[in-house]
Design an enzyme around this catalytic site. Structure first.
Site, PDB file in Angstrom:
ATOM      1  N   SER A 190      -4.728 -14.279   0.888  1.00 50.71           N
ATOM      2  CA  SER A 190      -5.670 -13.332   0.292  1.00 50.71           C
ATOM      3  C   SER A 190      -5.845 -13.688  -1.177  1.00 50.71           C
ATOM      4  O   SER A 190      -4.864 -13.726  -1.921  1.00 50.71           O
ATOM      5  CB  SER A 190      -5.159 -11.897   0.438  1.00 50.71           C
TER       6      SER A 190
ATOM      7  N   SER B 177     -13.300  -4.461   0.306  1.00 55.22           N
ATOM      8  CA  SER B 177     -14.146  -3.687  -0.628  1.00 55.22           C
ATOM      9  C   SER B 177     -15.636  -3.985  -0.487  1.00 55.22           C
ATOM     10  O   SER B 177     -16.306  -4.301  -1.486  1.00 55.22           O
ATOM     11  CB  SER B 177     -13.693  -3.884  -2.078  1.00 55.22           C
TER      12      SER B 177
ATOM     13  N   TYR C 145       0.840  -1.201   0.000  1.00 56.26           N
ATOM     14  CA  TYR C 145       0.000   0.000   0.000  1.00 56.26           C
ATOM     15  C   TYR C 145       0.876   1.253   0.000  1.00 56.26           C
ATOM     16  O   TYR C 145       1.665   1.480   0.919  1.00 56.26           O
ATOM     17  CB  TYR C 145      -0.959   0.014   1.199  1.00 56.26           C
TER      18      TYR C 145
HETATM   19  P1  NDP Z   1     -14.788  -0.015   0.021  1.00 56.43           P
HETATM   20  O1  NDP Z   1     -15.272  -0.826  -1.095  1.00 56.43           O
HETATM   21  O2  NDP Z   1     -15.685   0.152   1.195  1.00 56.43           O
HETATM   22  O3  NDP Z   1     -14.394   1.429  -0.575  1.00 56.43           O
HETATM   23  C1  NDP Z   1     -13.996   2.453   0.287  1.00 56.43           C
HETATM   24  C2  NDP Z   1     -14.033   3.797  -0.450  1.00 56.43           C
HETATM   25  O4  NDP Z   1     -15.382   4.118  -0.809  1.00 56.43           O
HETATM   26  C3  NDP Z   1     -13.574   4.930   0.456  1.00 56.43           C
HETATM   27  O5  NDP Z   1     -12.177   5.057   0.493  1.00 56.43           O
HETATM   28  C4  NDP Z   1     -14.286   6.112  -0.148  1.00 56.43           C
HETATM   29  O6  NDP Z   1     -13.572   6.534  -1.318  1.00 56.43           O
HETATM   30  C5  NDP Z   1     -15.622   5.497  -0.539  1.00 56.43           C
HETATM   31  N1  NDP Z   1     -16.588   5.557   0.578  1.00 56.43           N
HETATM   32  C6  NDP Z   1     -16.591   4.817   1.721  1.00 56.43           C
HETATM   33  N2  NDP Z   1     -17.640   5.125   2.489  1.00 56.43           N
HETATM   34  C7  NDP Z   1     -18.332   6.067   1.842  1.00 56.43           C
HETATM   35  C8  NDP Z   1     -19.525   6.772   2.136  1.00 56.43           C
HETATM   36  N3  NDP Z   1     -20.194   6.533   3.252  1.00 56.43           N
HETATM   37  N4  NDP Z   1     -19.958   7.678   1.240  1.00 56.43           N
HETATM   38  C9  NDP Z   1     -19.292   7.922   0.088  1.00 56.43           C
HETATM   39  N5  NDP Z   1     -18.156   7.294  -0.257  1.00 56.43           N
HETATM   40  C10 NDP Z   1     -17.676   6.366   0.620  1.00 56.43           C
HETATM   41  O7  NDP Z   1     -13.446  -0.590   0.624  1.00 56.43           O
HETATM   42  P2  NDP Z   1     -11.922  -0.599   0.073  1.00 56.43           P
HETATM   43  O8  NDP Z   1     -11.883  -0.909  -1.367  1.00 56.43           O
HETATM   44  O9  NDP Z   1     -11.274   0.652   0.547  1.00 56.43           O
HETATM   45  O10 NDP Z   1     -11.346  -1.835   0.880  1.00 56.43           O
HETATM   46  C11 NDP Z   1     -11.339  -1.814   2.302  1.00 56.43           C
HETATM   47  C12 NDP Z   1     -10.043  -2.387   2.808  1.00 56.43           C
HETATM   48  O11 NDP Z   1      -9.927  -3.741   2.392  1.00 56.43           O
HETATM   49  C13 NDP Z   1      -8.768  -1.713   2.281  1.00 56.43           C
HETATM   50  O12 NDP Z   1      -8.451  -0.534   2.963  1.00 56.43           O
HETATM   51  C14 NDP Z   1      -7.756  -2.797   2.522  1.00 56.43           C
HETATM   52  O13 NDP Z   1      -7.381  -2.813   3.880  1.00 56.43           O
HETATM   53  C15 NDP Z   1      -8.559  -4.056   2.204  1.00 56.43           C
HETATM   54  N6  NDP Z   1      -8.317  -4.480   0.807  1.00 56.43           N
HETATM   55  C16 NDP Z   1      -7.664  -5.661   0.612  1.00 56.43           C
HETATM   56  C17 NDP Z   1      -7.388  -6.126  -0.647  1.00 56.43           C
HETATM   57  C18 NDP Z   1      -6.670  -7.418  -0.815  1.00 56.43           C
HETATM   58  O14 NDP Z   1      -6.252  -7.739  -1.933  1.00 56.43           O
HETATM   59  N7  NDP Z   1      -6.486  -8.199   0.220  1.00 56.43           N
HETATM   60  C19 NDP Z   1      -7.775  -5.367  -1.858  1.00 56.43           C
HETATM   61  C20 NDP Z   1      -8.495  -4.150  -1.554  1.00 56.43           C
HETATM   62  C21 NDP Z   1      -8.764  -3.754  -0.270  1.00 56.43           C
HETATM   63  P3  NDP Z   1     -13.624   8.029  -1.907  1.00 56.43           P
HETATM   64  O15 NDP Z   1     -14.207   8.947  -0.865  1.00 56.43           O
HETATM   65  O16 NDP Z   1     -12.208   8.345  -2.235  1.00 56.43           O
HETATM   66  O17 NDP Z   1     -14.474   7.934  -3.134  1.00 56.43           O
END
Ligand code: NDP
Length: 332
Positions: free
Chosen positions: A152, A208, A54
């Site tokens: 993962s 996600s 990351y």
């Molecule tokens: P989400 O699918 O929940 O997306 C999060 C993003 O959505 C935020 O950063 C924000 O982005 C937007 N968001 C979140 N809440 C709201 C809201 N209430 N209103 C409007 N926009 C919102 O999760 P992530 O994709 O971030 O994944 C979560 C975690 O999972 C990661 O941080 C990581 O730790 C893990 N992960 C692991 C992976 C793996 O391969 N093992 C791959 C991906 C993630 P914005 O405001 O910028 O639009």
């Protein structure tokens, strides 16, 4: 906060947790990262997810600084990192004994902690024998650098092979898997992995839950300037969303939004609550680019109990997956 066992282990993780992908480093420095983590911690979140990949290590450095600033008791935290993409050198990626050893040490330095609670193999490495990876993970755990290890996005067959080898050799087997899981991405968690929950006690830390924000409904009318899909370094992600499939998903989200309205919650809360109702999920990792999103998303905990059989059935109909009567796994 609700706490769930991580699979059949004795470790309890908060049902909602917080991760730093995209956000720490690319969207946030220490102060806003602190605000997000503090909002989560104050609500009872104990698990904070990270990875060596990351922001090329910056995300771990920022999380380490937040931990220092906050001064939380180490035993109140479940910290993770993930090993696979550690740099450009020939031995800086993958799951060889060398990279797992060096990657774990570097991550601990960046996070400025003595150990992580969870260490993940961030992807399968088809060039390294699974046996070498299991031995290496066992070594990391024996050295006290991590307490539990997992995978993962491994296939069920790969997880099973690692587990069986570890058992046969009296090594520590994998405890958890970190798969993608949300309303539009379910097959592996609900199908392929299904036998593993009981048979090897697999825990799941799902990622996600909002499909990178799609499931908030914020992309229904295009890409807002201040959103993930508008970030300059994430064109590749935006391209993944420029498909007919995404257009169809948006149509479904538009139909799901009245369901959220009736429950008195936002679309984001409905999507996260839906993940929480799957009892095979140990923890739902939230992502957020600002503290207000964390506050909003954590309230999904109060919405989840409202997703009874009738609501689940309506959601299934809108998603158009399978007849609701097949959804026994949801404990409806
Ligand atoms: P989400 O699918 O929940 O997306 C999060 C993003 O959505 C935020 O950063 C924000 O982005 C937007 N968001 C979140 N809440 C709201 C809201 N209430 N209103 C409007 N926009 C919102 O999760 P992530 O994709 O971030 O994944 C979560 C975690 O999972 C990661 O941080 C990581 O730790 C893990 N992960 C692991 C992976 C793996 O391969 N093992 C791959 C991906 C993630 P914005 O405001 O910028 O639009």
């Amino acid at each position: 906060m609700e706490y769930r066992f991580l699979g059949s282990s004795g470790l309890k993780v908060s049902a909602l947790s917080f991760g730093s992908w995209v956000t720490f480093g690319d969207q946030m420095d220490v102060e806003p990262a602190y605000e997000c983590m503090k909002t989560a911690f104050d609500a009872g979140v104990n698990f904070f997810d990270n990875a060596e990949a990351y922001a090329m290590g910056q995300s771990e450095i920022i999380m380490g600084k937040v931990l220092k600033k906050a001064g939380w008791k180490r035993s109140d935290l479940v910290l993770s990192t993930k090993i696979f993409w550690g740099g450009e050198g020939p031995n800086d990626r993958g799951l060889s004994r060398k990279h797992i050893f060096e990657g774990a040490n570097a991550a601990l330095q960046r996070l400025d902690v003595d150990y992580v609670d969870l260490i993940f193999c961030h992807r399968p490495d088809i060039d390294t024998p699974i046996e070498e990876t299991v031995w290496a993970m066992n070594l990391i755990l024996q050295q006290g650098k991590a307490l539990y290890w997992g995978t993962s996005e491994w296939s069920a067959a790969q997880i099973r092979r690692a587990y069986d080898f570890a058992r046969r050799e009296h090594l520590i087997p994998p405890t958890m898997e970190q798969p993608q899981y949300h309303m539009f991405h379910r097959d592996r968690v609900e199908g392929e992995y299904a036998p593993l929950y009981d048979e090897i006690g697999l825990g799941t830390t799902i990622w996600s839950p909002l499909a990178s924000g799609l499931l908030t409904g914020k992309y229904n009318d295009g890409i807002p300037d201040d959103s993930r899909l508008a970030l300059p370094n994430y064109e590749w992600l935006r391209k993944m969303f420029e498909t007919e499939e995404t257009a169809q998903r948006i149509e479904k989200i538009k139909q799901l939004m009245p369901v959220a309205d009736e429950l008195g919650c936002t679309m984001a809360q409905l999507a996260i609550a839906w993940c929480l109702t799957n009892e095979d999920i140990s923890t739902v990792i939230l992502g957020a680019s600002r503290a207000a999103q964390v506050t909003e998303n954590l309230q999904a905990l109060e919405i989840a109990p409202q997703l009874d059989g009738e609501v689940q059935e309506r959601i299934e109909e809108i998603l158009g997956n399978r007849p609701a009567e097949e959804q026994n796994w949801r404990g409806m």
